[in-house]
Each structure stands twice: as C-alpha cells, then as structure tokens.
Design a protein around this motif. Sequence first.
Motif, mmCIF file in Angstrom:
data_model
loop_
_atom_site.group_PDB
_atom_site.id
_atom_site.type_symbol
_atom_site.label_atom_id
_atom_site.label_comp_id
_atom_site.label_asym_id
_atom_site.label_seq_id
_atom_site.Cartn_x
_atom_site.Cartn_y
_atom_site.Cartn_z
ATOM 1 N N PRO A 290 0.819 -1.222 0.000
ATOM 2 C CA PRO A 290 0.000 0.000 0.000
ATOM 3 C C PRO A 290 0.848 1.266 0.000
ATOM 4 C CG PRO A 290 0.111 -0.899 2.213
ATOM 5 C CD PRO A 290 0.861 -1.860 1.330
ATOM 6 N N ASN A 292 2.180 4.696 1.233
ATOM 7 C CA ASN A 292 2.379 5.117 2.627
ATOM 8 C C ASN A 292 3.297 6.324 2.678
ATOM 9 O OD1 ASN A 292 5.299 4.252 3.167
ATOM 10 N ND2 ASN A 292 4.415 2.368 2.330
ATOM 11 N N GLN A 322 -0.444 5.132 6.843
ATOM 12 C CA GLN A 322 -0.920 4.362 5.698
ATOM 13 C C GLN A 322 -2.427 4.275 5.814
ATOM 14 O OE1 GLN A 322 -2.798 1.557 3.847
ATOM 15 N NE2 GLN A 322 -1.879 0.408 5.536
ATOM 16 N N GLY B 220 5.065 0.214 5.409
ATOM 17 C CA GLY B 220 3.762 0.210 6.057
ATOM 18 C C GLY B 220 3.465 1.508 6.774
ATOM 19 N N VAL B 222 1.050 -1.761 8.010
ATOM 20 C CA VAL B 222 0.004 -2.542 7.365
ATOM 21 C C VAL B 222 -0.853 -3.213 8.427
ATOM 22 C CG1 VAL B 222 1.261 -2.927 5.229
ATOM 23 C CG2 VAL B 222 1.583 -4.515 7.145
ATOM 24 N N GLU B 225 0.943 -7.217 10.445
ATOM 25 C CA GLU B 225 2.396 -7.070 10.470
ATOM 26 C C GLU B 225 3.066 -8.403 10.778
ATOM 27 O OE1 GLU B 225 3.015 -3.895 13.400
ATOM 28 O OE2 GLU B 225 3.468 -2.573 11.711
ATOM 29 N N SER B 299 0.925 -7.713 5.314
ATOM 30 C CA SER B 299 -0.158 -7.617 4.334
ATOM 31 C C SER B 299 -1.197 -6.606 4.798
ATOM 32 C CB SER B 299 -0.825 -8.988 4.154
ATOM 33 O OG SER B 299 -1.991 -8.857 3.377
ATOM 34 N N ASN B 300 -1.728 -5.893 3.823
ATOM 35 C CA ASN B 300 -2.819 -4.966 4.134
ATOM 36 C C ASN B 300 -4.149 -5.506 3.639
ATOM 37 O OD1 ASN B 300 -3.130 -2.373 5.440
ATOM 38 N ND2 ASN B 300 -3.967 -1.631 3.492
#
Lengths: 703, 309
Positions: A290, A292, A322, B220, B222, B225, B299-300
């Motif tokens: 993503p 950020n 983010q 991140g 995110v 984590e 990952s998000n």
Amino acid sequence: MTMHGNHLRPQVAHGVAFVLFTMLPVMRAAAEDAPAVDTSKWVCKFCTFEETGFSFTPNLGVGYVTDDSAKFGEYTGMNEQGAYLIADAAGRYRGADGLWLDLSAVDLGLDSRFFGVEGGRQGKYEFHLNYKQLPHNISDTANSPFLGIGTTSLTLPSSWVPASTTGAMTALDASLRGTDFNTERRMVDLGGALTLVKHWAFAVNVRHEEKTGTRGTGGSFIFNDSRLPMPVDYQTDQFDASAAYNAERLQARFAYYGSIFNNDDAALIWENPYLPLANGATTGQLALAPSNQFHQLVFSAGYKLAERAQVTGDIALGRMTQNESFLPYTINSSLPTQPLPASSLDGQVDTLTGNLRFTTTPVDKLRINASLTYNERNNRTPQAEYDWITTDTAVAAPRTNLPYSFKHTVASIDGAYPLTTSIRLYAGCTIDEFERDLQEVEYTNEGGCWGKAGFQAKDGASFTIKWAHSLREGSDYLPPPDTPPQNPLMRIYSMADRSRDELNLRIDATPGERFNFGLDASVTWDAYYNSAIGLLDGNSLSLAADCSWMLSEKFSATCYASHEQIKSRQANAELLAPSPLWTSENTDTIDTAGAGFKYRVHEKLDLGIDYTFVRSSGEILIESATVGFPDLETRLNSARLYIDYATKKKLSLRLSYWYEDYRSDDWALDGVTPSTISNVLAFGQGTPSYYINVVALSGRYEF
Amino acid sequence: MQSRKLLRIACASLVLACGSLASRAEEPGYTKRGADTCLKCHDESSKFPVLSIFKTRHAQPADSRTPFAKLQCESCHGPGAAHAEEVPEGQPQAPIIKFGAGSRVPIAQQNQVCLGCHEDQARISWKSSPHGGNDVACASCHRIHAEHDAVLATAAQPEVCYACHKTQRAEFDKPSVHPVRFAQMQCSSCHEVHGAMSAKLLIKPTLNETCYTCHAEKRGPVLWEHAPVAENCANCHTPHGSINTALLVKRPPLLCQSCHSQAGHPSVARTGAGLPGGNPSGFLLAGSCVNCHSQIHGSNDPSGVKLMR
C-alpha cells in the motif's frame, strides 16, 4: 603632562600601569587573531591554479557480450548478448571567484547509466542534478502460463484445462511462455546548499524515484499454489531539508526528512489454474504494497564543554502513516462476509529516536565515552476484529490485528588509555533493554562487556586483539492471545536467552615501505541456552587477509583471500508436544581469493589484470533424515585484463577483456519444472550458470 | 618614588606586550614565500609531488574557508620555515606536519588540523564515533592532494573501506548482495562514516529506516504485520551478502522454522526426500514457505492474516 622628573602624577602612572596590565591579554589575543604571518611576499607564482575555461573528456567505444545471462548483468544491464555502447564523459568549467561546474556521465550505453551536473560558487552556494538508472535482472529463464503479465490481472489461456495437480494440467506445456523478471529504478536528484551566512549552512534535496518491472510472488488456494508474475510500479518521493549552525564550540543541525511512497496497483488478481477445492474459488486476489508516508524531524547538536569534553546528541521524531482503501475480504462472491470494521486501516506508527553521548579526557590520555540511545516504535494503528476468508476459498475464524510496538534502550560506557607509547587499552560495557508488546517476550535485558588491546610497533606494524561477552535474558515466554498455539518449548531467537562471545584478532604490517599486509580473524559463539526448540546455537569464523606490493614505480600488485564459515543448529517438533524432536545443522562456507597487477610497460603503455575467485557452499543436515540434501554450491571465476595506450597527450585508448564463469547448484530450483511439484505451479527457472566474455575498445579524448 | 616605580612597571608591561606581539609575528616560523617556497621542491618530479592539489576545492582562493585563502600549504602542514631550510646531503629535512601513513604526528593532532575547518554538522559526533574513537586518521581514507579522491567515487570507495573492513570485501563477493561490487552502490549509501549517532553509523536513526530509503514499499504500517519485520530487517536479512537468495541469513524453510513451531506443516522436518526425484515438496522447493506466504513483509489485505493475501 610631561614625562620628566617628578612631574608625573601618581594617579596617571597608576592609570597607565593599570591599562597596560589589563591590555596584556587583549594584546596577546590580538597577536593570535591578527595575521601574525607576513604574507606580503606569498604571491603563489608557482601555484598552478586552474585557469578559467571549460574542459571536456568523452570516452567512447563499443563492447561486446558473448552470451545472455540475467545473473551476469544483474545490476549492470549487460544481461544480453550483443554489442553495447561505451559512453562516459567528464566535463569541467572553472570561472572567476570560485564559479565551477562539473558534468559526469557514466555508462550511458547501459541500463545502469548515470548523468550528473553539479556546480555553484564555492563557499557561497552549490547545486546538483543527477539522473541514475539501476536495473535488477532477477531471472531470464522463468516460464509461466499466465497472460497479462505486467498487469494486475493474470488470466489463463482459453485452452486451459484446470486440474487437481500440476501434472494433470494438460494444457500447461503448450501454454508456457518465457518470462523475464527484472525491475528498474530511475532516480532524479535535485538539490542545493547555501553557505552565504557565516556559521550557517542550508541544504535541500528532492529525489523522485520510479521502480517498474515484474518479479515473482505466490498465491494459493489452501495448499494449491501458483507462482505469479507480479507487476512493480512504484513511485517514491523523498525530501531532505536542513539548516545547520557551525561554530567552534557548537554545531547543530535541524532537518526534515519526508518519504512518500505510491503504488497505484492495489491488488493482483489471478485465475485459479487448479480445480477449485471448495466454494467455486476460481479467482484469487492479494493486496500489493500500500501507498504510505513517513515524515521525520531531526535535531542534532554537539557542544564542546571544555577543551577535552564534548557532549553530542540527537533526537528524531517520525510518523509513518498508511490509509489505503481496504480490499474486500474476498472476490469470491459465494462466500458470506460481514462488513469490514473500517474502510481503511488509518495506520499510524510514531517513532522516537534519541542519542546522547558524552566524551571526555578527564586525566591525561584517558578517553571516556558514555552514551544513551533510545528507540521507540509506537504503533497507534487501531485494533479491530476482521473476518478471515482464507485464500478466497473458505471462511475461517475472525482475527484481531496486532499492531506491534517496542521500546529499545541502550546505555554504554567505554574508555581508551595508552598504557605506553606502543600499547593502547580499550574497554567498555553495554546494557541493552528491549520492551515489546503483543509478542512472546515482553522484556529482554542484555548486558555485555568488551576489552581490546592494541600494540603498535615502531615500524608501523600493529596487532589488535578484542574480546567481548554478553548475556541476554528475558521475561517469561508467553505467546500473545489470539495467535495460533506454538510449541511451548519454542524460543524465538531474537528474544531468546542468549550468551554471546566474540574474539577478533587483527594484524597490519608494513615490512618495508613497499609491502603491506593485513589479517583480520573473527570468531563468534552464540548459545541460546534456554531454547529446546528454535535456534539452539550459532557460531561463525571469518578470516580475511590482503596485501599490496609496490615493487617499483612501474609494477604494483594487490591480493586478498578470505574464508568464512557460518554454522547454526536448530530444533523443532512436529507436534505441540516436546517430541518427536528433530534437529538440523546448517553450515555456510565461503572462500574468496583475488589478485591484481598493474604494469607500466613504458610511458605510453599500461597493462592491468584483476582476478577474482569465489566459492560458496551451503550444507544442511537434518539429523533424522534418511535422505539428505545436496550442498548448495556457487563458483565464480572472473578475470579482467586491460591495456591503456596513450597515443597523444590528450588521446588514450583502452582495450579490455573480461572473462567470467559462474556455476551454481541449488536444490530448491534444480530440476523443478512448472509441474514438478504437484501443488505448486512453479516458474521452472533453473539455477543461473554462465560463461561469458566481454571485449571492449574505447578512446578517451580531452578537449 | 612611587610614581617612578609605577612608570617602570608600566614600561616593562609595554615591553612585554610588544614583545609578545613581536614574538607572535616571528614565531612559529612560517616560510618567507609561502607555497612558492614549498613548490620549489615539491613539483611533479619530487618524492612528494603536490601540484594536483590545485585541481581540488582546497586550492580555491576565492573561498575564504580554504587553505589557499589563508596560509596556503602551511594552513595544514604548519609553519614550514625550518623544513624548507637546506640541510647537508643525506640529512633529513626538519619535520613538518605530515598526514597519513608514515606520519609521526599523533593522529589526534592530524585530525584536529582537518577538524579546524571541517568540524561541522556532518562531523558533530566524529570524536565519539567508532572511527574517531579508534584514532582513524582523516588521511587514512582521504587523499587531499589528489584531483579525484577515491573515497568520494562510487566505484572506488569500497576499496578504500576494505583496507580496514576486510571481511566486508568477501561479503560483497557472495552470490546475493547489494550491488556494491557492481559499482552501483557504495558503503556511504547506507553508512554515514563521519559519525552518525546511529548504530553501525547508519545514515538514518535506525536500521529499518535506512532500509526503507530504498525499500519504502515494506514500510507500512500494514494491517497484518510480521513482527520481526517491523522490528529489525536484520532478523532475516544480512545486509552485505549471503549465499541465500534475497540476502537471507538462512535458507527457508529452516529460517522460518527457527521461529515457527505451530502444529502442522510449519514444524515438519523437510528432508531431501522432498526434492525432485523423490516426492517434490512445495514446502521446500521453488520459494519454499513464501510460495504461499508471499506477503512475508506484511499484508494490508483484510484476509491476509497468514500473509497469503
């Protein structure tokens, strides 16, 4: 008023005496500040200052690479067979009153090209503008059946026949296409500095970077996995601005750093090449990195308390954020999901880093340093319970995110003292404390001390020996709630109790003015003495030596060699119970050697040779295994030869030849075709091996 | 009588004061003609040629900070009158402040000459840094008289550092490296060698922040984590070089199994039986654990708790 006889009034005499006495230090200071040296005859007539004007030195030619290899051209761009352009240049302008401009161009004919211009008025202002490309050629032997490579949507050919295993995918062989994995960075730097005001310096720099290409990732449906070509399309902008104050006793700097990362590709979607295991999972989706941001303010300063005492410190306050929109739990519409707890993460991590150091020489020659370092990661990201659709295939139990935070404090003190003119002693101790939340060990404390002795001989030779010991202990090992159960005997090595010893020896010798020799030997022993599962111990041995030899004005040589061995043992258990336990031993061994010679055949002809040899092996031994692993192997031979010939004063030619061969064996890739593993659709790229020759001829002319 | 006594004291003071000025002017023995005195001997044919300094920034009279706007050669080498005096053949010249290898001038004194001008924001903590604290001379790395100081050039800088950091040369020869031996990065890309206050003299306050300058996609924060990632990149990666892909400290799956002992596939021993020719295992081959757990850095994805999405 007269100076004769008794006519001088006492009060005047008192006054003169007083003034002269009080003037003494002032006059002494004036003597120090004033140009005490008579430089009226320092005309510098023999000084060969650069004359105003412009010079330009291009280097042009052509080279030829005899074979394709992503590994050979991994970071240079010389990854394809064929001719390439040699194009370098250096330009230089010098004007009046410190005006200057430098141009530099390197490898313009390759994907690793650089071009830069910098200039200014020395002592007043400077600026620079640089452009740099950096390729990373990862693989040129991969294969994939997917279409749409380079995009965020990977599909399969219309002829594709899904199957339960890769071996049963009947259309696989016909669908495979060669896929190169590589990325390229393109960076532009623009910046400048001002030193117009005495004691003050200001600087600013802006960097824009684009990174594009394709590299591998993986996506699975439960245990059925596909290796996927993933698009890379990143942009990062970085900003630096600083103001500095520099005086004799005080130096201080206030700076801002910003980094804004953008990735327009939110997700990678791919078609399932397998027969769906359940719930009609024919398409998968995974999130890509993503966008950020990070912003940081830094203040650093040093102050000379006294002639022999200085205090320095810095503090950095940062914030990472983010907030990209979440993807849905799944793109499998047949699976029921609850609404997301939020539309985006609103992720925020605050960082605080600080250092404080005190350096002093309290008594003659004894130097003492004391320092305190603090580093905090405060993750303020909100926690929430999220549904969990595992691999777009099935509904699993909801989970709560764990935003990790920690505090890390290090305090140390060390000192140095010259015992004699040839022996210097050093010693120090450190305390290292780590506090973590939401992890297995809340608190660890590591204390250690070290000592070093340096011996300096009159002929310049030196010998140093250093020993260090540290011991780390932690609080109880308690896995956080809402995480899968792990073996109760596991101790994660970054938090486990550990004893560490290090020994380092170093020799530098110059037997004669023309020969230098150096040797560095290091040994490290780590023992995770309370770990029954996890990393048990590790040790390393490193030997590195080098030499240089100036045989004559015409001939010089260099050499180096090293041997390194990294060993570790670990254990695990296949059930949550302590047994059956299995252990493994891992041994990496790396040997290198190199030599170089330069020879001036005559004043117009120079000859040089450089040779490098590298051999590495990785041995893995699973003690209970009936079938072992072959060693991981690499072997590199690289030799470069060049001949420089100066035809005229301003023209020189270079003929160069570069031979390199590389062999590698890696059991993770060797013999693994796309269908070798029944549940992993692999890329099938082999281990890189090459045998390449490069011949190049170029000419440099100074205008 | 008292007045005369005072007058004598005043005159004596004046003599002392003037004498002080006079002695400061004559001492400490600068040459009569500055650089011209030096260059009569130190031309390109001498044992210590110096003319290349005139192509460097130190030889810029228009910049009031430079040696050649001050006392020329003697700004750094100190008063040279005695050194410039002729001596009988075979006799050594009187000493002068010399820098680098072979100098008998204490390193702290050598460095203080440089720090006299260069103790600025870039060298705030030089004296307490590993380099400064271990008496590394500025001239050990810098060639002040050279037109091109090797340590300032990307391609040449590592060789300068390897003179002391011998094991790092070998590390950058390994199969998986940051591109230092390809002349695309230099030691100072990550290290602020003049005395950053961070561990290992990194250019940013922490290791991770240093890595993020080039790998911002891993920063991140995110949703999911991976704890060791957020804490320290070096938990899994070795920054200079490795025999394992992606500079990993160990080959997966063993690297992952150093920490993961959950029941099921994470804790199962993988052996050579899982290689091609046996029963090829996706837990072992190709990407090993990251075949499926590909979002290993975090990952998000709302369904990415296992770092598979």
